[in-house]
Write a protein that holds these residues in place. Structure first.
Motif, short mmCIF file in Angstrom:
data_model
loop_
_atom_site.label_atom_id
_atom_site.label_comp_id
_atom_site.label_asym_id
_atom_site.label_seq_id
_atom_site.Cartn_x
_atom_site.Cartn_y
_atom_site.Cartn_z
N UNK A 17 0.82 -1.20 0.00
CA UNK A 17 0.00 0.00 0.00
C UNK A 17 0.86 1.25 0.00
N UNK A 18 0.26 2.33 -0.49
CA UNK A 18 0.93 3.61 -0.55
C UNK A 18 -0.14 4.69 -0.50
N UNK A 19 0.17 5.81 0.14
CA UNK A 19 -0.75 6.94 0.15
C UNK A 19 -0.08 8.16 -0.44
N UNK A 20 -0.67 8.69 -1.50
CA UNK A 20 -0.19 9.91 -2.12
C UNK A 20 -0.93 11.11 -1.55
N UNK A 21 -0.24 12.23 -1.43
CA UNK A 21 -0.83 13.48 -0.98
C UNK A 21 -0.60 14.57 -2.02
N UNK A 22 -1.55 15.49 -2.11
CA UNK A 22 -1.45 16.63 -3.00
C UNK A 22 -1.87 17.87 -2.24
N UNK A 23 -0.92 18.75 -1.98
CA UNK A 23 -1.18 19.97 -1.22
C UNK A 23 -1.30 21.14 -2.18
N UNK A 24 -2.38 21.89 -2.06
CA UNK A 24 -2.63 23.07 -2.87
C UNK A 24 -2.31 24.32 -2.08
N UNK A 25 -1.58 25.24 -2.68
CA UNK A 25 -1.27 26.52 -2.05
C UNK A 25 -1.47 27.65 -3.05
N UNK A 26 -1.72 28.85 -2.54
CA UNK A 26 -1.83 30.03 -3.36
C UNK A 26 -3.16 30.22 -4.06
N UNK A 65 -12.06 -0.54 -6.18
CA UNK A 65 -11.93 -1.50 -5.09
C UNK A 65 -10.57 -1.52 -4.44
N UNK A 66 -9.58 -0.89 -5.07
CA UNK A 66 -8.23 -0.87 -4.51
C UNK A 66 -7.78 0.53 -4.11
N UNK A 67 -8.19 1.55 -4.86
CA UNK A 67 -7.79 2.93 -4.60
C UNK A 67 -8.95 3.72 -4.03
N UNK A 68 -8.65 4.66 -3.14
CA UNK A 68 -9.65 5.54 -2.57
C UNK A 68 -9.13 6.97 -2.56
N UNK A 76 -6.19 21.81 2.76
CA UNK A 76 -5.97 22.04 1.34
C UNK A 76 -5.25 20.86 0.69
N UNK A 77 -5.67 19.66 1.04
CA UNK A 77 -4.96 18.46 0.62
C UNK A 77 -5.92 17.42 0.07
N UNK A 78 -5.52 16.79 -1.03
CA UNK A 78 -6.20 15.62 -1.57
C UNK A 78 -5.30 14.41 -1.41
N UNK A 79 -5.90 13.24 -1.22
CA UNK A 79 -5.16 12.01 -1.00
C UNK A 79 -5.58 10.94 -1.98
N UNK A 80 -4.68 10.02 -2.24
CA UNK A 80 -5.00 8.81 -2.97
C UNK A 80 -4.42 7.63 -2.18
N UNK A 81 -5.30 6.89 -1.52
CA UNK A 81 -4.89 5.69 -0.81
C UNK A 81 -4.90 4.53 -1.79
N UNK A 82 -3.76 3.89 -1.97
CA UNK A 82 -3.60 2.82 -2.94
C UNK A 82 -3.28 1.53 -2.20
N UNK A 83 -4.17 0.55 -2.32
CA UNK A 83 -4.00 -0.74 -1.68
C UNK A 83 -3.89 -1.84 -2.72
N UNK A 84 -3.36 -2.99 -2.31
CA UNK A 84 -3.20 -4.14 -3.19
C UNK A 84 -2.55 -3.72 -4.51
#
Length: 124
Positions: A17-26, A65-68, A76-84
């Motif tokens: 598993x891995x979790x990506x983050x995206x931070x928005x500024x400005x 079914x694997x990513x959320x 100000x953040x979006x995430x992508x939780x990646x499993x399996x």
């Protein structure tokens, strides 16, 4: 200037598993919708996940079914939780945003923005 910065990529074994983050500024805009795209070498960039202004999500068939995808507006953040995770998920993952502003009872599109990308590599 609006800026999007991704983080959380790396190398992980198949099934991990891995979790990506995206931070928005400005941003000076009232609302935004967010996307995660990915691009593998020699392939077209493809939409992986989308989250609307209201929080409704949609996913590519390959990751259902694997990513959320989720968002935390206070951060100000979006995430992508990646499993399996699978080797086929190996790609550069990009964050994308569409920004809107309110006018009376209407929402008006203003601009979009892209992050720089983060490498995700899945080993067998």
């Amino acid at each position: 200037h609006v800026q999007l910065v991704e983080s959380g990529g790396g190398l992980v074994q198949s099934g991990g598993s891995l979790r990506l983050s995206c931070v928005t500024s400005g941003s000076i805009y009232s609302d935004n919708a967010m996307d995660w795209y990915r691009q593998a070498p020699g392939k077209e960039r493809e939409l992986v996940a989308h989250i609307s202004i209201s929080g409704t999500t949609n996913y590519a068939d390959a990751v259902k079914g694997r990513f959320t995808m989720s968002r935390d507006n206070a951060k100000n953040t979006a995430y992508l939780q990646m499993n399996d995770l699978k080797p086929e998920d190996t790609a550069v993952y990009y964050c994308h945003a569409d920004f809107y502003t309110n006018y009376a009872d209407r929402v008006v599109w203003i601009q979009d923005a892209w992050g720089q990308g983060t490498q995700v590599t899945i080993s067998s």
